[in-house]
Write a protein that holds these residues in place. Structure first.
Motif, PDB file in Angstrom:
ATOM      1  N   ALA A 104       0.831  -1.207   0.000  1.00 42.38           N
ATOM      2  CA  ALA A 104       0.000   0.000   0.000  1.00 42.38           C
ATOM      3  C   ALA A 104       0.870   1.263   0.000  1.00 42.38           C
ATOM      4  CB  ALA A 104      -0.930  -0.009   1.206  1.00 42.38           C
ATOM      5  N   ALA A 105       1.945   1.248   0.780  1.00 40.67           N
ATOM      6  CA  ALA A 105       2.832   2.404   0.833  1.00 40.67           C
ATOM      7  C   ALA A 105       3.548   2.620  -0.492  1.00 40.67           C
ATOM      8  CB  ALA A 105       3.857   2.235   1.952  1.00 40.67           C
ATOM      9  N   ARG A 106       3.788   1.547  -1.232  1.00 41.03           N
ATOM     10  CA  ARG A 106       4.455   1.679  -2.523  1.00 41.03           C
ATOM     11  C   ARG A 106       3.517   2.185  -3.611  1.00 41.03           C
ATOM     12  NH1 ARG A 106       6.376  -3.560  -1.332  1.00 41.03           N
ATOM     13  NH2 ARG A 106       5.001  -4.368  -2.984  1.00 41.03           N
ATOM     14  N   ARG A 107       2.241   1.858  -3.520  1.00 47.88           N
ATOM     15  CA  ARG A 107       1.329   2.134  -4.637  1.00 47.88           C
ATOM     16  C   ARG A 107       0.441   3.361  -4.420  1.00 47.88           C
ATOM     17  NH1 ARG A 107      -0.707  -4.144  -5.490  1.00 47.88           N
ATOM     18  NH2 ARG A 107       1.335  -4.991  -6.130  1.00 47.88           N
ATOM     19  N   VAL A 108      -0.040   3.570  -3.186  1.00 43.40           N
ATOM     20  CA  VAL A 108      -1.039   4.623  -2.959  1.00 43.40           C
ATOM     21  C   VAL A 108      -0.473   6.019  -3.233  1.00 43.40           C
ATOM     22  CG1 VAL A 108      -2.506   5.722  -1.225  1.00 43.40           C
ATOM     23  CG2 VAL A 108      -2.415   3.222  -1.400  1.00 43.40           C
ATOM     24  N   PRO A 109       0.686   6.421  -2.661  1.00 42.56           N
ATOM     25  CA  PRO A 109       1.171   7.780  -2.950  1.00 42.56           C
ATOM     26  C   PRO A 109       1.435   8.032  -4.431  1.00 42.56           C
ATOM     27  CG  PRO A 109       2.331   6.839  -1.075  1.00 42.56           C
ATOM     28  CD  PRO A 109       1.579   5.721  -1.711  1.00 42.56           C
ATOM     29  N   LEU A 110       1.982   7.037  -5.124  1.00 41.64           N
ATOM     30  CA  LEU A 110       2.248   7.206  -6.545  1.00 41.64           C
ATOM     31  C   LEU A 110       0.950   7.286  -7.343  1.00 41.64           C
ATOM     32  CD1 LEU A 110       4.631   7.452  -8.479  1.00 41.64           C
ATOM     33  CD2 LEU A 110       4.513   4.984  -8.843  1.00 41.64           C
ATOM     34  N   ALA A 111      -0.058   6.522  -6.918  1.00 38.84           N
ATOM     35  CA  ALA A 111      -1.355   6.587  -7.598  1.00 38.84           C
ATOM     36  C   ALA A 111      -2.016   7.945  -7.395  1.00 38.84           C
ATOM     37  CB  ALA A 111      -2.264   5.472  -7.075  1.00 38.84           C
ATOM     38  N   VAL A 112      -1.898   8.509  -6.190  1.00 33.89           N
ATOM     39  CA  VAL A 112      -2.459   9.842  -5.936  1.00 33.89           C
ATOM     40  C   VAL A 112      -1.754  10.896  -6.779  1.00 33.89           C
ATOM     41  CG1 VAL A 112      -2.764  11.628  -4.177  1.00 33.89           C
ATOM     42  CG2 VAL A 112      -3.242   9.235  -3.614  1.00 33.89           C
ATOM     43  N   ALA A 113      -0.421  10.807  -6.859  1.00 31.60           N
ATOM     44  CA  ALA A 113       0.327  11.767  -7.673  1.00 31.60           C
ATOM     45  C   ALA A 113      -0.048  11.655  -9.146  1.00 31.60           C
ATOM     46  CB  ALA A 113       1.826  11.533  -7.493  1.00 31.60           C
ATOM     47  N   THR A 114      -0.243  10.430  -9.623  1.00 31.77           N
ATOM     48  CA  THR A 114      -0.646  10.239 -11.014  1.00 31.77           C
ATOM     49  C   THR A 114      -2.042  10.786 -11.261  1.00 31.77           C
ATOM     50  OG1 THR A 114       0.719   8.239 -11.104  1.00 31.77           O
ATOM     51  CG2 THR A 114      -0.911   8.534 -12.838  1.00 31.77           C
ATOM     52  N   ALA A 115      -2.936  10.636 -10.279  1.00 35.15           N
ATOM     53  CA  ALA A 115      -4.287  11.186 -10.418  1.00 35.15           C
ATOM     54  C   ALA A 115      -4.251  12.715 -10.468  1.00 35.15           C
ATOM     55  CB  ALA A 115      -5.162  10.709  -9.268  1.00 35.15           C
ATOM     56  N   LEU A 116      -3.372  13.331  -9.679  1.00 31.94           N
ATOM     57  CA  LEU A 116      -3.244  14.792  -9.717  1.00 31.94           C
ATOM     58  C   LEU A 116      -2.750  15.279 -11.072  1.00 31.94           C
ATOM     59  CD1 LEU A 116      -1.671  15.578  -6.214  1.00 31.94           C
ATOM     60  CD2 LEU A 116      -4.018  15.984  -6.953  1.00 31.94           C
ATOM     61  N   ASP A 117      -1.996  14.425 -11.752  1.00 32.97           N
ATOM     62  CA  ASP A 117      -1.468  14.800 -13.062  1.00 32.97           C
ATOM     63  C   ASP A 117      -2.576  14.985 -14.093  1.00 32.97           C
ATOM     64  OD1 ASP A 117       0.503  15.471 -14.822  1.00 32.97           O
ATOM     65  OD2 ASP A 117       1.021  13.416 -15.357  1.00 32.97           O
TER      66      ASP A 117
END
Length: 327
Positions: A149-162
């Motif tokens: 979860a720590a590996r995927r959630v922050p990167l997924a949020v950043a990608t969504a902001l993009d």
């Protein structure tokens, strides 16, 4: 009188012969030539965009100006000359920095544009700092965390902001942080605190790129032979990551940072317009709206030159950190 005996030149010590500059002159020359080519391309695009109006002198006069005034300015600035002659005179004026006076400000357009440059540099510098720090943290966690979860959630949020347009995120930030919560002012006229929301909005535009590239670079370096050797020697994981992993992953990431930093000067147009930030981006929008032909040229050239200079500086830093780019 006999001449003094010739003294044989001392051979250069082997240690000095092995000394090489941190970055080769050939590399610097090639990057500088590429930058000059980019500036020339930007100037050429501006020239032909203005020439598409058939007679740029129309942009230099009021809409109700008599035809005699248009004819006078056409002859004065050489707009009645053949296209190659106009293009040569245009490039000469770009090299010399000699442009007609700004229509709106009535003075040297170079001085007007350079007067707005510090505000854009301050906004871009703070945005870059926020974006690099947040993006690097997200990329580091996504590459090294043990939890899925720590590996995927922050990167997924950043990608969504993009995927969120800059102007929409800016309006949303004003609504939440300025109107509802009242933490920071919504406009730049409120003082130093007015830079917070524009910098936050602008940083969101390139946090995902920094996070993804840094995460990919870290994953590649973690699988390298020298990292496995360091682990086999029993070095602490903190030392391995900081000394052998992060340092080797910075070169690739800096290339992306350089591109994003250069884009900040021109890409801040929307952000500066939303928040009323008095930078060169807002000035270029105003120049286009007012048909200020000389100021439009200068704004485009300042942004292009800034992009080239920033990327050249970042390329030099990346070459210092990445041994493969030094030769």
């Amino acid at each position: 009188m006999s001449s003094p005996p010739l003294v044989a030149a001392r051979p250069i010590p082997a240690a000095l012969r092995r000394i090489r500059p941190p970055v080769s002159w050939r590399y610097l020359a090639s990057r500088a030539a590429t930058g000059l080519l980019a500036v020339w391309g930007a100037a050429t695009l501006v020239f032909f965009a203005l020439y598409s109006t058939n007679n740029p002198a129309i942009l230099l006069v009021a809409p109700d100006a008599p035809p005699e005034e248009i004819v006078r300015l056409t002859a004065l600035y050489g707009f009645d000359q053949p296209l190659p002659v106009q293009y040569g005179r245009f490039l000469a004026s770009v090299v010399a920095g000699d442009f007609p006076d700004s229509i709106r400000y009535g003075g040297d357009p170079v001085a007007v544009a350079l007067g707005r440059l510090p505000a854009s540099l301050a906004l871009g510098g703070l945005s870059l700092l926020i974006g690099v720090v947040v993006g690097a943290v997200i990329g580091y966690v996504a590459a090294t965390a043990r939890s899925a979860a720590a590996r995927r959630v922050p990167l997924a949020v950043a990608t969504a902001l993009d995927a969120i347009p800059t102007f929409f995120f800016g309006v949303l930030a004003i609504l939440v942080f300025a109107v509802w919560l009242g933490w920071v002012p919504a406009t730049a006229s409120a003082g130093p605190a007015g830079i917070v929301l524009p910098a936050l909005t602008l940083s969101v535009a390139f946090i995902p790129a920094v996070a993804r590239v840094f995460r990919t670079a870290l994953v590649d370096v973690l699988q390298a032979d020298h990292v496995r050797t360091a682990r086999a020697k029993g070095l602490p994981e903190r030392v391995i990551v900081l000394r052998h992993v992060v340092g080797n992953a910075l070169g690739t990431t800096l290339n992306v940072v350089g591109i994003q930093a250069g884009v900040l000067l021109g890409g801040a147009v929307v952000t500066e317009s939303v928040f009323g930030w008095p930078g060169i981006g807002q000035l270029s929008i105003s120049a286009v709206q007012n048909l200020d032909y000389p100021l439009v040229i200068v704004c485009v050239l300042v942004i292009a030159i800034g992009f080239v200079v920033i990327n050249l500086a970042v390329d030099i830093v990346a070459a210092l950190l990445e041994p493969r780019l030094r030769s």
